[in-house]
Design an enzyme around this catalytic site. Structure first.
Site, PDB file in Angstrom:
ATOM      1  N   MET A  40      13.550 -11.384   0.814  1.00  0.00           N
ATOM      2  CA  MET A  40      14.821 -12.354   0.313  1.00  0.00           C
ATOM      3  C   MET A  40      14.637 -13.604   0.879  1.00  0.00           C
ATOM      4  SD  MET A  40      17.483  -9.457  -0.620  1.00  0.00           S
ATOM      5  CE  MET A  40      17.313  -8.486  -1.592  1.00  0.00           C
ATOM      6  N   HIS A  75       8.243  -6.856  -2.342  1.00  0.00           N
ATOM      7  CA  HIS A  75       8.778  -7.506  -3.650  1.00  0.00           C
ATOM      8  C   HIS A  75       9.382  -8.277  -3.144  1.00  0.00           C
ATOM      9  CE1 HIS A  75      12.522  -7.357  -6.626  1.00  0.00           C
ATOM     10  NE2 HIS A  75      12.091  -7.622  -6.706  1.00  0.00           N
ATOM     11  N   MET A  77      11.123 -11.876  -3.714  1.00  0.00           N
ATOM     12  CA  MET A  77      11.945 -12.563  -3.644  1.00  0.00           C
ATOM     13  C   MET A  77      12.418 -14.162  -3.160  1.00  0.00           C
ATOM     14  SD  MET A  77      14.747  -9.552  -4.176  1.00  0.00           S
ATOM     15  CE  MET A  77      14.257  -8.817  -3.498  1.00  0.00           C
ATOM     16  N   ASP A 184      14.057  -0.983 -10.217  1.00  0.00           N
ATOM     17  CA  ASP A 184      14.637  -1.522  -9.060  1.00  0.00           C
ATOM     18  C   ASP A 184      16.393  -1.515  -9.183  1.00  0.00           C
ATOM     19  OD1 ASP A 184      14.800  -2.294  -6.368  1.00  0.00           O
ATOM     20  OD2 ASP A 184      13.749  -3.948  -6.481  1.00  0.00           O
TER      21      ASP A 184
HETATM   22  C1  DX5 Z   1      17.747  -5.532  -4.945  1.00  0.00           C
HETATM   23  C2  DX5 Z   1      16.249  -5.094  -4.131  1.00  0.00           C
HETATM   24  C3  DX5 Z   1      16.350  -3.668  -4.362  1.00  0.00           C
HETATM   25  C4  DX5 Z   1      17.760  -2.704  -3.906  1.00  0.00           C
HETATM   26  C5  DX5 Z   1      18.191  -1.897  -4.250  1.00  0.00           C
HETATM   27  O1  DX5 Z   1      17.539  -7.215  -4.973  1.00  0.00           O
HETATM   28  O2  DX5 Z   1      14.932  -5.470  -4.965  1.00  0.00           O
HETATM   29  O3  DX5 Z   1      15.295  -2.880  -4.645  1.00  0.00           O
HETATM   30  O4  DX5 Z   1      17.253  -3.086  -2.442  1.00  0.00           O
HETATM   31  O5  DX5 Z   1      18.945  -0.969  -3.738  1.00  0.00           O
HETATM   32  P1  DX5 Z   1      20.051   0.800  -4.513  1.00  0.00           P
HETATM   33  O6  DX5 Z   1      18.588   0.949  -4.930  1.00  0.00           O
HETATM   34  O7  DX5 Z   1      20.573  -0.056  -3.474  1.00  0.00           O
HETATM   35  O8  DX5 Z   1      20.600  -0.920  -5.391  1.00  0.00           O
HETATM   36 ZN    ZN Z   2      13.754  -4.639  -4.532  1.00  0.00          ZN
END
Ligand code: DX5
Ligand code: ZN
Length: 227
Positions: A40, A75, A77, A184
């Site tokens: 992030m 992932h 973001m 996710d």
């Molecule tokens: C959110 C992330 C997720 C997050 C999921 O932006 O991409 O991967 O960690 O967390 P939980 O399982 O707690 O919803």
């Molecule tokens: Zn994620």
């Protein structure tokens, strides 16, 4: 339902950041199939986590007891995407996924990742349509459906994601390609079966796993639901 085997990908976003290497090893010992690594940038999403150097440092911890490497599922973001996508490929990520709305040239970004010999994924936010898949599905190895808005762990599953998973499953099956369908956000023991029935084969879970003391118990309970 997919004929593929299910994969559970704990998100280290909810791990103890002061002991990340140990956390990765513990969750692998507890049965994790992949390590989900949430990047992030405080621009595409309102939160800030870790970058390629942390990925590189964790690469040697992301192994089973017998030395078999466990895939790191990055992932992204972030916006812009390309330079960081490439940096994560070089840092040892096995899969690199990005949000198509964060890239000016989605096809090019997919080529950057695959050109580095890594698997490439596209991530769809709760309000983002799957349209781009029609044009690039031949270059995609993974489709990631967000069931929360990205940026934070511990949010509740958004039910419309189920319909999107069903639709993504149809597109993937029609393509005839070997593409994983990951979900996710808000995945727990008590909803993972329903998400699998919609067509997902890979499940990210952060708070559900790292929020408990016994990681194995949660992962086993998830697999029991999937069995
Ligand atoms: C959110 C992330 C997720 C997050 C999921 O932006 O991409 O991967 O960690 O967390 P939980 O399982 O707690 O919803
Ligand atoms: Zn994620």
């Amino acid at each position: 339902m997919s004929a593929k085997t299910y994969r559970i990908a704990p998100s280290i976003l909810s791990a103890d950041f002061a002991r990340l290497g140990d956390e990765v090893r513990s969750v692998i010992d507890a049965g994790a199939d992949w390590i989900h690594f949430d990047v992030m940038d405080n621009h595409y999403v309102p939160n800030l986590t870790f970058g390629p150097m942390v990925c590189e440092a964790l690469r040697r911890h992301s192994v089973r007891a017998d030395g078999t490497p466990v895939p790191i599922d990055v992932h992204l973001m972030v916006q812009p995407v390309d330079a960081l996508a490439q940096a994560f490929c070089k840092a040892g990520a096995d899969l690199v996924s990005f949000h198509p709305d964060a890239s000016a040239h989605v096809d090019r970004t997919l080529q950057v990742i695959r050109g580095e010999g890594r698997q490439a994924g596209l991530v769809f936010n709760p309000a983002t349509p799957l349209d781009v898949l029609e044009w690039v599905i031949d270059k995609v190895d993974l489709v990631l459906v967000m069931s929360v808005n990205p940026g934070f762990g511990g949010q509740s599953f958004i039910p419309s994601a189920l319909r999107k998973i069903e639709r993504a499953r149809r597109l993937i099956d029609a393509s005839g390609r070997d593409i994983r369908l990951e979900v996710d956000g808000g995945i727990k023991v008590d909803n993972i079966r329903q998400v699998a029935d919609a067509g997902a084969d890979t499940f990210v879970a952060g708070s559900a796993i790292f929020g408990q003391n016994d990681y194995r118990r949660v992962i086993d309970a998830m697999r029991e639901q999937l069995a």
